[in-house]
Design an enzyme around this catalytic site. Structure first.
Site, mmCIF file in Angstrom:
data_model
loop_
_atom_site.group_PDB
_atom_site.id
_atom_site.type_symbol
_atom_site.label_atom_id
_atom_site.label_comp_id
_atom_site.label_asym_id
_atom_site.label_seq_id
_atom_site.Cartn_x
_atom_site.Cartn_y
_atom_site.Cartn_z
ATOM 1 N N LYS A 113 0.830 -1.207 0.000
ATOM 2 C CA LYS A 113 0.000 0.000 0.000
ATOM 3 C C LYS A 113 0.863 1.256 0.000
ATOM 4 O O LYS A 113 0.505 2.259 -0.608
ATOM 5 C CB LYS A 113 -0.971 0.000 1.193
ATOM 6 C CG LYS A 113 -2.071 -1.044 1.035
ATOM 7 C CD LYS A 113 -3.282 -0.761 1.901
ATOM 8 C CE LYS A 113 -4.376 -1.787 1.585
ATOM 9 N NZ LYS A 113 -5.588 -1.614 2.345
ATOM 10 N N LYS A 199 -4.873 -10.406 -6.185
ATOM 11 C CA LYS A 199 -6.140 -10.666 -5.477
ATOM 12 C C LYS A 199 -7.203 -9.631 -5.861
ATOM 13 O O LYS A 199 -6.890 -8.479 -6.182
ATOM 14 C CB LYS A 199 -5.930 -10.720 -3.962
ATOM 15 C CG LYS A 199 -5.719 -9.394 -3.298
ATOM 16 C CD LYS A 199 -6.028 -9.481 -1.792
ATOM 17 C CE LYS A 199 -6.083 -8.070 -1.228
ATOM 18 N NZ LYS A 199 -6.990 -7.795 -0.186
ATOM 19 N N LYS A 202 -10.850 -4.093 -3.230
ATOM 20 C CA LYS A 202 -11.697 -2.893 -3.328
ATOM 21 C C LYS A 202 -10.924 -1.730 -3.906
ATOM 22 O O LYS A 202 -11.486 -0.843 -4.517
ATOM 23 C CB LYS A 202 -12.144 -2.466 -1.930
ATOM 24 C CG LYS A 202 -13.106 -3.380 -1.263
ATOM 25 C CD LYS A 202 -13.703 -2.633 -0.074
ATOM 26 C CE LYS A 202 -13.858 -3.531 1.111
ATOM 27 N NZ LYS A 202 -12.991 -3.168 2.236
HETATM 28 P P1 ATP Z 1 -8.544 -2.954 0.193
HETATM 29 O O1 ATP Z 1 -8.358 -3.254 -1.254
HETATM 30 O O2 ATP Z 1 -9.124 -1.597 0.490
HETATM 31 O O3 ATP Z 1 -7.376 -3.337 1.047
HETATM 32 P P2 ATP Z 1 -9.914 -5.414 0.515
HETATM 33 O O4 ATP Z 1 -10.668 -5.659 -0.731
HETATM 34 O O5 ATP Z 1 -8.625 -6.177 0.723
HETATM 35 O O6 ATP Z 1 -9.696 -3.867 0.685
HETATM 36 P P3 ATP Z 1 -10.687 -5.585 3.292
HETATM 37 O O7 ATP Z 1 -11.707 -4.708 3.912
HETATM 38 O O8 ATP Z 1 -9.266 -5.243 3.538
HETATM 39 O O9 ATP Z 1 -10.905 -5.669 1.723
HETATM 40 O O10 ATP Z 1 -10.943 -7.097 3.703
HETATM 41 C C1 ATP Z 1 -12.049 -7.607 4.403
HETATM 42 C C2 ATP Z 1 -11.975 -9.114 4.492
HETATM 43 O O11 ATP Z 1 -12.052 -9.675 3.183
HETATM 44 C C3 ATP Z 1 -10.673 -9.657 5.092
HETATM 45 O O12 ATP Z 1 -10.958 -10.779 5.893
HETATM 46 C C4 ATP Z 1 -9.878 -10.062 3.901
HETATM 47 O O13 ATP Z 1 -8.951 -11.089 4.193
HETATM 48 C C5 ATP Z 1 -10.965 -10.562 2.966
HETATM 49 N N1 ATP Z 1 -10.563 -10.421 1.561
HETATM 50 C C6 ATP Z 1 -10.270 -9.276 0.913
HETATM 51 N N2 ATP Z 1 -9.968 -9.523 -0.378
HETATM 52 C C7 ATP Z 1 -10.083 -10.872 -0.538
HETATM 53 C C8 ATP Z 1 -9.899 -11.751 -1.657
HETATM 54 N N3 ATP Z 1 -9.565 -11.296 -2.845
HETATM 55 N N4 ATP Z 1 -10.122 -13.071 -1.467
HETATM 56 C C9 ATP Z 1 -10.479 -13.555 -0.259
HETATM 57 N N5 ATP Z 1 -10.659 -12.787 0.835
HETATM 58 C C10 ATP Z 1 -10.465 -11.455 0.703
#
Ligand code: ATP
Ligand code: LTN
Length: 336
Positions: A113, A199, A202
């Site tokens: 990040k 992965k 968001k």
């Molecule tokens: P950002 O991109 O803003 O970091 P994010 O998409 O990673 O956000 P988070 O709010 O950080 O989302 O994650 C919330 C939950 O979703 C956590 O338990 C994280 O491990 C899970 N998670 C996020 N992305 C994935 C993914 N691609 N596959 C499986 N689990 C995920």
């Protein structure tokens, strides 16, 4: 015997996507009756990267509503907003003072990040895992269900427990409870639709890279139509050279509720032209009930407010006890 405790959270940093659902929330829902659960919307974490104050409150509501829409049941679970319970910030500060800086500097998520932020990296982004440790430890959580990407943060939390208990507790009287990660194999790492080696996230600027839980059928159809595939005939799991194929088959298998073996047989002779409409239909149908429930909840803000208010009270009563225990161990003056 009393139930084990679970704590987890999602940041209100945008729409929830299939990765968040399959990697985290769906697992919370499935196991909830076996545990005493606390699920928070981690809005303090959401400002560790530049954020928009005009949408933060609404995004927080949306995530809370989606928790309920996905099936979180208040009979077993407490839903609350992290910033509504002051103990999170306070414990994070206390833990900061026993966290070695180099533990934080080597966190993969921080490095990734920070790279994206360029010049604009906040101290908060570096400190993110300590706040996450505070979230977990305040509730004496036994288990923390998360996606694969959070494993390193859980390890840091566990290291902090050892360090804190060594310094300020005793063997027979640990102050902080040791939590365990709960990472499911299937769906723990849903990959981007536009690059099967990254992965789904968001914060990816490309909307086509993810399917959001609130996407319309047309948006879902468009994203799957345009998603990255390969020119190889026949579809199969676990081929290292076909990350997109593995990801899309995995999505189909989980959403359709079919085993990997069943899907492998069903799709072995498929071309993408046959598979994509099937995945589209399955995705739309599995998200339909969640979306319907979400819209119903958003139409009644007073209900959602009352859920969050009750959640705050319940969370506070647990969190404040832990905070007092920690402050006592650290030697703080108390007055009655
Ligand atoms: P950002 O991109 O803003 O970091 P994010 O998409 O990673 O956000 P988070 O709010 O950080 O989302 O994650 C919330 C939950 O979703 C956590 O338990 C994280 O491990 C899970 N998670 C996020 N992305 C994935 C993914 N691609 N596959 C499986 N689990 C995920
Ligand atoms: N860092 C997590 C969100 C999060 C969390 C938590 C998860 C913040 N606090 C406590 C589990 C337990 C993420 O998914 N990015």
């Amino acid at each position: 015997m009393s139930k084990q405790r679970i704590l987890s959270g999602v940041q209100p940093t945008g729409n929830l996507h299939l990765g968040n659902y399959l990697g985290a929330i769906r697992n919370w829902v499935e196991a909830q009756s076996e545990y005493d659960n606390f699920f928070c919307v981690v809005d303090l974490h959401a400002i560790t990267v530049p954020h928009n104050p005009a949408t933060l409150a609404q995004d927080t509501y949306t995530i809370a509503a989606l928790y309920l829409a996905c099936g979180i049941d208040l009979q077993y679970s407490t839903i609350f907003v992290q910033s509504h319970v002051c103990a999170h910030s306070e414990l994070a500060w206390l833990l900061n003072c026993i966290t070695p800086l180099n533990w934080l500097e080597r966190m993969i998520q921080f490095k990734e990040k920070a790279l994206k932020q360029g010049e604009n990296v906040s101290v908060g982004l570096l400190d993110y895992p300590v706040l996450m440790a505070a979230d977990i430890l305040l509730y004496d959580a036994d288990k923390v269900p998360v996606g694969e990407d959070q494993k390193q943060h859980l390890e840091l939390t566990r290291d902090l427990v050892i360090r804190f208990n060594d310094k300020f507790g005793s063997k027979d009287k640990p102050i902080l409870k040791m939590p365990e990660p709960l990472i499911r194999k299937e769906g723990a790492r849903v990959m981007s639709l536009t690059d099967g080696t990254n992965k789904m996230s968001k914060s990816d600027p490309n909307e086509l890279s993810r399917i959001n839980l609130l996407d319309t059928p047309d948006q879902i159809a468009k994203k799957i139509k345009r998603c990255k595939t390969d020119p190889i005939k026949g579809l199969s799991f676990d081929d290292k050279d076909r990350p997109e194929c593995n990801n899309l088959l995995t999505l189909y298998s989980i959403l359709a509720g079919k085993s990997k073996a069943e899907v492998a047989v069903e799709c072995q002779k498929f071309g993408w032209g046959q598979f994509k409409p099937l995945l589209t239909e399955t995705t739309i149908e599995s998200l339909k009930p969640i979306q319907a429930k979400y819209h119903e909840l958003m139409a009644d803000p007073s209900y959602l407010n009352s859920v969050l208010k009750q959640g705050q009270e319940k969370a506070e009563s647990v969190a404040n006890q832990t905070l007092s225990r920690v402050k006592n161990a650290l030697g703080y003056l108390t007055i009655n």
